[in-house]
Design a protein around this motif. Structure first.
Motif, PDB file in Angstrom:
ATOM      1  N   ARG A   1       1.256  27.009 -11.118  1.00  0.00           N
ATOM      2  CA  ARG A   1       1.359  27.028 -10.120  1.00  0.00           C
ATOM      3  C   ARG A   1       3.146  26.462  -9.922  1.00  0.00           C
ATOM      4  O   ARG A   1       3.992  27.161  -9.428  1.00  0.00           O
TER       5      ARG A   1
ATOM      6  N   GLN B   1       5.077  29.161 -11.821  1.00  0.00           N
ATOM      7  CA  GLN B   1       5.230  30.350 -10.811  1.00  0.00           C
ATOM      8  C   GLN B   1       7.092  29.720  -9.659  1.00  0.00           C
ATOM      9  O   GLN B   1       7.541  30.532  -9.881  1.00  0.00           O
ATOM     10  N   GLU B   2       6.731  28.300  -9.084  1.00  0.00           N
ATOM     11  CA  GLU B   2       7.574  28.042  -8.977  1.00  0.00           C
ATOM     12  C   GLU B   2       8.958  28.131  -9.501  1.00  0.00           C
ATOM     13  O   GLU B   2      10.144  28.683  -8.567  1.00  0.00           O
TER      14      GLU B   2
ATOM     15  N   HIS C   1       8.266  33.707  -8.692  1.00  0.00           N
ATOM     16  CA  HIS C   1       7.907  34.248  -8.699  1.00  0.00           C
ATOM     17  C   HIS C   1       5.837  34.663  -8.514  1.00  0.00           C
ATOM     18  O   HIS C   1       5.235  33.637  -9.844  1.00  0.00           O
ATOM     19  N   GLU C   2       5.809  34.561  -7.254  1.00  0.00           N
ATOM     20  CA  GLU C   2       4.506  34.910  -7.266  1.00  0.00           C
ATOM     21  C   GLU C   2       3.726  35.170  -7.464  1.00  0.00           C
ATOM     22  O   GLU C   2       3.623  36.978  -7.003  1.00  0.00           O
TER      23      GLU C   2
END
Length: 224
Positions: free
Chosen positions: A8, A11-12, A16-17
């Protein structure tokens, strides 16, 4: 699928999520770990091509007067494994890698080849998750100023040093291993680059090639 805290956070950092989180998990999974979900080798293959396309388009649009001979070294500097590994370090990709025990013990999270491969795999994961435009935005954001300053890094340091010597009627530089330290599974090499004029410089790295490049770069800095 619910991502771990490490993924997670990754991703940050890459901006991009994922709508398909499994893609990111696969992108950070090295072949040294046994897993039914598969490793990142196929994604790495795809990511290398996506990166190449984005950089080729960016260089062409950024300098419409440049010749192929001028564009090629810039392109190579931006897509080479060393650059991918540098970008991976910027986003701390190593912290999220899924490695087998042997790779963990041998410092796999810091290895240039593993980081470069994983960065290419992440590019492919973003491409597969959201398409080319999403991958392009991430690449341009993460590569950042490297694209603007690529001319400074476009030439291989060893090639540049050899050209410098030849232009002055000197013999090509020589490279000698002067030290090897560390355990067998994670050695460090110290290489000295020398010119017939007596000038020399040293560098230490995890591979002989990287140490030679570093020594050439350090010697060029002295000369210039």
């Amino acid at each position: 699928m619910k991502l771990s805290a490490e993924l997670r956070e990754l991703q940050e950092r890459i901006g991009h999520e994922f709508t398909t989180p499994e893609l990111l998990l696969r992108a950070v999974t090295h072949g040294s770990i046994s897993s039914a979900r598969g490793d990142n080798q196929r994604l790495e293959f795809l990511g290398d091509r996506v990166l190449g396309l984005v950089m080729a388009e960016t260089l062409l649009s950024g300098d419409e007067a440049a010749t192929e001979g001028q564009l090629a070294p810039r392109f190579n500097a931006l897509v080479r494994k060393e650059t991918c590994a540098d970008v991976a370090r910027d986003v701390d990709l190593g912290a999220a890698l899924k490695l087998g025990r042997s790779e963990q013990l041998s410092g796999g999270r810091r290895k240039q080849a593993l980081l470069g491969d994983a960065m290419e795999a992440v590019i492919a994961a973003v491409y597969a998750d959201a398409g080319l435009e999403a991958a392009r935005k991430m690449i341009l954001r993460l590569w950042g100023d490297r694209i603007k300053t690529v001319d400074e890094d476009a030439r291989d340091p060893k090639t540049a040093l050899q050209e410098w010597a030849q232009a002055r009627g000197m013999r090509p530089p020589t490279y000698a291993e002067i030290a090897r330290t560390g355990p067998d599974h994670a050695p460090e090499f110290t290489i000295r680059a020398s010119l017939t004029s007596g000038q020399s410089a040293e560098a230490t790295a995890a591979s002989k090639r990287a140490a030679e490049q570093g020594a050439a770069r350090n010697l060029l800095e002295q000369l210039q």
